[in-house]
Design a protein around this motif. Sequence first.
Motif, PDB file in Angstrom:
ATOM      1  N   CYS A 285     -30.538  -7.215   4.747  1.00  0.00           N
ATOM      2  CA  CYS A 285     -29.865  -5.851   3.947  1.00  0.00           C
ATOM      3  C   CYS A 285     -31.253  -4.614   4.305  1.00  0.00           C
ATOM      4  O   CYS A 285     -32.424  -4.975   4.590  1.00  0.00           O
ATOM      5  CB  CYS A 285     -30.014  -6.087   2.615  1.00  0.00           C
ATOM      6  SG  CYS A 285     -29.868  -4.485   1.464  1.00  0.00           S
TER       7      CYS A 285
ATOM      8  N   HIS B   6     -31.390  -8.258  -3.522  1.00  0.00           N
ATOM      9  CA  HIS B   6     -30.501  -8.251  -2.456  1.00  0.00           C
ATOM     10  C   HIS B   6     -29.652  -9.268  -2.441  1.00  0.00           C
ATOM     11  O   HIS B   6     -30.295 -10.604  -2.194  1.00  0.00           O
ATOM     12  CB  HIS B   6     -31.193  -7.820  -1.084  1.00  0.00           C
ATOM     13  CG  HIS B   6     -32.158  -6.705  -1.533  1.00  0.00           C
ATOM     14  ND1 HIS B   6     -31.733  -5.336  -1.072  1.00  0.00           N
ATOM     15  CD2 HIS B   6     -33.387  -6.687  -1.904  1.00  0.00           C
ATOM     16  CE1 HIS B   6     -33.027  -4.652  -1.464  1.00  0.00           C
ATOM     17  NE2 HIS B   6     -33.633  -5.355  -1.790  1.00  0.00           N
TER      18      HIS B   6
ATOM     19  N   GLU C 147     -26.248  -2.475  -1.135  1.00  0.00           N
ATOM     20  CA  GLU C 147     -25.053  -3.776  -1.216  1.00  0.00           C
ATOM     21  C   GLU C 147     -23.608  -3.297  -1.510  1.00  0.00           C
ATOM     22  O   GLU C 147     -23.526  -1.940  -1.978  1.00  0.00           O
ATOM     23  CB  GLU C 147     -25.463  -4.605  -2.357  1.00  0.00           C
ATOM     24  CG  GLU C 147     -26.835  -5.010  -2.101  1.00  0.00           C
ATOM     25  CD  GLU C 147     -27.195  -6.108  -1.038  1.00  0.00           C
ATOM     26  OE1 GLU C 147     -26.224  -6.865  -0.672  1.00  0.00           O
ATOM     27  OE2 GLU C 147     -28.468  -6.387  -0.453  1.00  0.00           O
TER      28      GLU C 147
END
Length: 70
Positions: free
Chosen positions: A40, A35, A69
Amino acid sequence: MKYTTLLLIIIFFTSFRPPETKVYICGSTGSKRYHFKETCRGLSSCRSETVKTSLKQAQGLGLTLCGWED
Ligand SMILES: [Zn+2]
């Protein structure tokens, strides 16, 4: 002589700047994602601690970019 030393210092600082991107991975062994954001959504489900590593290392471990993402 002093000028040469100064020049070497400048070269050292400009060429040794690491261009690596930092990513976050879940510390648990089952994780297969990395990530870019520590906040996230994919990491919020991580039950162990978040580990900060370089993008190259994460890819080297066979990890792929998290689906949350951009
Ligand atoms: Zn993510």
